[in-house]
Write a protein that holds these residues in place. Structure first.
Motif, short mmCIF file in Angstrom:
data_model
loop_
_atom_site.label_atom_id
_atom_site.label_comp_id
_atom_site.label_asym_id
_atom_site.label_seq_id
_atom_site.Cartn_x
_atom_site.Cartn_y
_atom_site.Cartn_z
N LYS A 25 0.85 -1.19 0.00
CA LYS A 25 0.00 0.00 0.00
C LYS A 25 0.88 1.24 0.00
CE LYS A 25 -3.74 -2.11 2.74
NZ LYS A 25 -3.25 -3.49 2.81
N THR A 28 -9.58 -9.30 3.37
CA THR A 28 -8.86 -9.24 4.65
C THR A 28 -7.65 -8.32 4.53
OG1 THR A 28 -7.49 -11.17 4.11
CG2 THR A 28 -9.55 -11.59 5.29
N ARG A 29 -7.10 -8.18 3.31
CA ARG A 29 -5.93 -7.32 3.11
C ARG A 29 -6.29 -5.84 3.26
NH1 ARG A 29 -2.22 -10.93 0.51
NH2 ARG A 29 -0.64 -9.32 0.46
N ALA A 46 -2.16 4.24 10.29
CA ALA A 46 -3.24 3.46 10.91
C ALA A 46 -4.04 2.70 9.85
CB ALA A 46 -4.16 4.38 11.72
N CYS A 47 -4.01 3.20 8.61
CA CYS A 47 -4.65 2.50 7.47
C CYS A 47 -3.70 1.48 6.85
CB CYS A 47 -5.06 3.50 6.39
SG CYS A 47 -6.40 4.61 6.84
N GLU A 48 -2.54 1.25 7.49
CA GLU A 48 -1.48 0.36 6.98
C GLU A 48 -0.82 0.90 5.72
OE1 GLU A 48 -3.30 -3.54 6.75
OE2 GLU A 48 -2.47 -4.05 8.71
N GLN A 51 -11.47 -0.42 8.42
CA GLN A 51 -11.79 -0.22 9.83
C GLN A 51 -11.35 1.18 10.29
OE1 GLN A 51 -9.67 -3.21 12.14
NE2 GLN A 51 -9.86 -1.93 13.96
N THR A 52 -10.19 1.63 9.83
CA THR A 52 -9.69 2.96 10.22
C THR A 52 -10.54 4.07 9.60
OG1 THR A 52 -7.48 2.04 10.42
CG2 THR A 52 -7.64 4.43 10.26
N THR A 58 2.26 3.01 4.87
CA THR A 58 3.44 3.64 5.48
C THR A 58 4.47 4.04 4.42
OG1 THR A 58 4.34 1.44 5.87
CG2 THR A 58 3.22 2.50 7.72
N ALA A 115 -8.84 -4.89 5.42
CA ALA A 115 -9.69 -4.78 6.62
C ALA A 115 -9.25 -3.63 7.52
CB ALA A 115 -9.67 -6.10 7.38
N LYS A 116 -7.94 -3.50 7.72
CA LYS A 116 -7.44 -2.46 8.62
C LYS A 116 -7.74 -1.07 8.04
CE LYS A 116 -5.47 -1.61 12.49
NZ LYS A 116 -5.10 -0.37 12.76
N THR A 117 -7.58 -0.93 6.74
CA THR A 117 -7.87 0.35 6.10
C THR A 117 -9.35 0.70 6.25
OG1 THR A 117 -6.17 -0.16 4.46
CG2 THR A 117 -7.70 1.63 3.93
#
Ligand SMILES: [Zn+2]
Length: 345
Positions: free
Chosen positions: A170, A237-238, A192-194, A244-245, A196, A240-242
């Motif tokens: 990303k 799932t790849r 936080a969205c992965e 969710q944030t 970096t 998910a963090k994005t």
């Protein structure tokens, strides 16, 4: 009818794709008091009763085959419309290019993300659907930001997936700020969205994110979330963090972000753009090379007639290579690591 369909299913994406050329505006209020306004196909605005100080725009599908962000945004809209997600901020969701999504293609006739900041009207003028859409999207962005009063924070996250793989899955493009400092808080949010890896641009651009940043003073980014896959084939799932944030931002439930540390990031600036000058332009690496790949000093990257392009700097990395562009267009961007410690707020 639109209202009932949206209340029943929450499926604004289906409604948009069934009406790629336009949708009659309508507005209604959810049971929780959130005002919903459909402005056009792929354009839906939300205003909760007690909203915070953020005006947030999420956009996806500016390139029609970049499906994962479309799925992320469609799910957010569905959860708002069905009352599952309780918004705390004003939100505008934009599905950029419905006609191209229906075709499963990046664009119908022209790259929509090269048409903002008035580029839609340059040259031959507003001669195709993408140029008209760019002009309309600018109008909707202006309308959304101008509808609220007082001290507001403006955001636009334009979500994409890249054509090729990337050494860093990303990454984000931070538009040129004309000398203003980059914002740590935004980099922390991206982390936080992965995301970096961030490319800090040094020139104006015709992208959607540059338009929002430069014209409206928004914190705006083009965010590349991974590699393009057809609808339904994304491993969600790849993302998910994005997702969710982003949802935490919309619901004002974002946990406190860890303090900024440059060591958490790969920050790059553009070192040079390599433009195609002749029909003989040729890249000297494999077609499937990943974005942000770097080679040893002196490695031959490309030839163009008599010109040779070799690695000139330690850590120089390539992104967006494309030998098939028209003559005069950018065939590749070369970037180098950037020390930003003195240029952040
Ligand atoms: Zn894209």
């Amino acid at each position: 009818m639109i209202e009932q369909q949206l209340r029943d299913t929450g499926d604004f994406l289906a409604l948009t794709l069934a009406n790629p050329d336009g949708l009659s505006p309508c507005h209604f209020t959810l049971d929780n008091g959130t005002a919903v306004e459909v402005w056009d196909t792929g354009v839906i605005a939300f205003q909760p009763v007690n909203y915070g100080t953020k005006d947030i725009i999420l956009s996806c599908g500016v390139h029609g085959n970049e499906t994962a962000p479309i799925e992320i945004c469609a799910e957010i809209v569905k959860d708002i419309l069905t009352g599952k997600l309780l918004l705390a901020e004003r939100l505008l969701v934009l599905i950029g290019n419905p006609a191209a999504i229906n075709l499963g293609k990046r664009e119908v006739t022209e790259n929509l993300n090269r048409l903002f900041s008035g580029h839609h009207s340059k040259g031959a003028g507003v001669i195709n659907a993408e140029r008209k859409r760019a002009k309309d999207l600018e109008h909707y962005v202006s309308r959304f930001y101008q509808q609220s009063e007082g001290e507001r924070q403006r955001y636009l996250y334009d979500l994409h997936t890249a054509i090729r793989g990337s050494r860093f899955e990303k990454f984000a493009v931070y538009p040129f700020l004309h000398g203003k400092p980059w914002r740590k808080q935004q980099l922390q949010f991206l982390a936080a969205c992965e995301v970096t890896t961030v490319l800090l641009m040094q020139t104006a651009a015709s992208t959607f994110s540059y338009y929002a940043s430069n014209t409206h003073g928004a914190d705006a980014f083009t965010i590349e979330l991974g590699k393009v896959q057809p609808f339904g084939q994304n491993d969600m799932t790849r993302f998910a963090k994005t997702a969710q944030t982003l949802r935490a931002l919309l619901t004002a439930t974002l946990a406190e972000l860890p303090p900024f540390s440059a060591a958490h990031f790969h920050l790059y600036e553009v070192y040079r753009a390599i433009n195609k000058q002749t029909q003989d332009f040729k890249l000297h690496f494999a077609d499937d090379v990943e974005n942000f790949t770097s080679y040893p000093m002196g490695t031959l990257l490309a030839t163009d007639g008599d010109l040779e392009y070799r690695v000139e700097r330690e850590g120089e990395a390539l992104i967006f290579p494309n030998a098939k562009v028209a003559i005069g267009q950018r065939a590749m961007l070369m970037v180098i690591p950037k020390d930003v410690s003195k240029q952040l707020i």
